[in-house]
Design an enzyme around this catalytic site. Structure first.
Site, PDB file in Angstrom:
ATOM      1  N   LYS A  24      49.594  35.512  39.099  1.00 21.63           N
ATOM      2  CA  LYS A  24      48.577  34.653  39.716  1.00 21.63           C
ATOM      3  C   LYS A  24      48.576  33.268  39.050  1.00 21.63           C
ATOM      4  CE  LYS A  24      46.012  38.665  41.188  1.00 21.63           C
ATOM      5  NZ  LYS A  24      44.964  39.664  40.926  1.00 21.63           N
ATOM      6  N   GLN A  36      40.003  40.686  36.790  1.00 17.48           N
ATOM      7  CA  GLN A  36      41.067  41.622  37.158  1.00 17.48           C
ATOM      8  C   GLN A  36      40.559  43.062  37.066  1.00 17.48           C
ATOM      9  OE1 GLN A  36      44.148  40.698  38.373  1.00 17.48           O
ATOM     10  NE2 GLN A  36      44.462  42.872  38.767  1.00 17.48           N
ATOM     11  N   ASP A  46      37.742  36.448  44.925  1.00 16.73           N
ATOM     12  CA  ASP A  46      38.267  37.769  45.264  1.00 16.73           C
ATOM     13  C   ASP A  46      37.445  38.408  46.389  1.00 16.73           C
ATOM     14  OD1 ASP A  46      40.590  38.781  44.259  1.00 16.73           O
ATOM     15  OD2 ASP A  46      39.727  39.524  42.387  1.00 16.73           O
TER      16      ASP A  46
END
Ligand code: NDP
Length: 291
Positions: A54, A98, A121
């Site tokens: 990422k 994450q 996200d």
């Protein structure tokens, strides 16, 4: 029949180029580069790989990225304090925690601490709740399902009334995927480990999204001829002939399915690259929301 390939790598490349251009235009206007902060707790090797990729993708399009790492022993309060610090940091437009978090940490509380304007996200309960409600729009849609939608709609732009089957009901893939398909007016069936007659249910699908995490579970004779098949699965299968000792395979048996489906995503090179492209797009969107 041989299916057309839904080339996620190529579509993602185009999206990344568009994001790079938009970032360059922002910089030319004297605005700051969009910023993405990643929060990695613990030492899950796969999570480290995902986070690294990422950051690399951000760098390639001109998005600034900030990596924060906490030990697996970090407390709930420490993780939430870091998230709050990032909420207040004007350089940071998007915050990505994450997943999975180490056991003992309350994932929902951590995700709820993210400011919804920075929830790139799309996992904040408010964003997911809005996704589920008629007439409401989330600020951000989870990246993997959003990427799947782009691929599905490139094959089948009008999803009105089509039968869609989603295999898997996880918070990060299956359930938001089903919600997106409902919003696009598909008739959606969500399958999971307790579903009966799975093969027969899947055979009704004009659009099939497989997100179960079981290598090549979906066989060719599960697929309706001409269907759009999107394979989210990323499973490591031992393969001594490969340099790393394994190969990546999806939840769908590609060689069988491609003879029946109308369109199909490969693994790798299908959904995976789209997930990162959507993250970049969401981060750009967050920067635009911030002004
Ligand atoms: P989860 O393990 O969270 O969810 C799996 C889902 O599949 C669950 O709903 C489970 O049912 C269901 N399931 C498991 N076994 C069966 C079975 N035998 N029959 C029917 N349903 C079953 O996985 P994720 O959603 O996080 O991920 C799914 C896959 O997608 C993984 O391979 C993962 O690596 C990959 N992935 C890929 C991404 C990408 O960018 N390409 C991003 C995210 C994930 P139940 O709810 O009943 O337990």
């Amino acid at each position: 029949m041989t299916a057309q390939i839904l080339d996620g790598a190529a579509v993602a490349e185009k999206i990344r180029a568009d994001v790079a251009q938009a970032v360059a235009e922002r910089l030319a206007q004297g605005r700051p580069a969009p910023g993405l902060a990643t929060v990695l707790v613990g030492d899950n090797p796969a999570s480290h790989v995902y986070v690294r990729s990422k950051h690399k993708a951000c760098q390639q399009v001109g998005i600034q990225s900030f990596g924060y790492e906490l030990p697996a022993t970090a407390s709930q309060a420490e993780v939430e304090a870091l998230v709050r610090e990032l909420n207040a940091d004007p350089r940071v437009n998007g915050i990505l925690v994450q997943l999975p978090l180490p056991s003992g940490l309350d994932e929902e509380r951590v995700l709820s601490a993210i400011s919804i304007e920075k929830d790139v996200d799309g996992f904040h309960p408010l964003n997911i709740g809005r996704l589920a409600q008629k007439g409401r729009d989330p600020l951000f849609v989870p990246c993997t399902p959003a990427g799947c939608m782009v691929l599905i709609e490139s094959a089948l732009p009008d999803l009105n009334g089509v039968n869609a089957v989603v295999l898997g009901r996880s918070n990060i893939v299956g359930m938001p995927m089903a919600l997106l398909l409902v919003r696009a007016n598909a008739t959606v069936t969500v399958c999971h480990s307790r579903t009966r007659n799975l093969r027969e249910v899947v055979r009704q699908a004009d659009v099939l999204v497989a997100a179960v995490g079981r290598a090549e579970m979906v066989r060719g004779d599960w697929i309706k001829p001409g269907a759009v098949v999107v394979d989210v699965g990323m499973n490591r299968v031992e393969d001594p002939t490969r340099p790393k000792g394994y190969r990546l395979t999806g939840d769908v048996c590609f060689d069988e399915a491609k003879e029946v489906a109308g369109w199909i995503t490969p693994v790798p090179g299908g959904v995976g690259p789209m997930t990162i492209a959507m993250l970049l797009q969401n981060t750009l969107r967050a920067a635009r929301l911030a002004g």
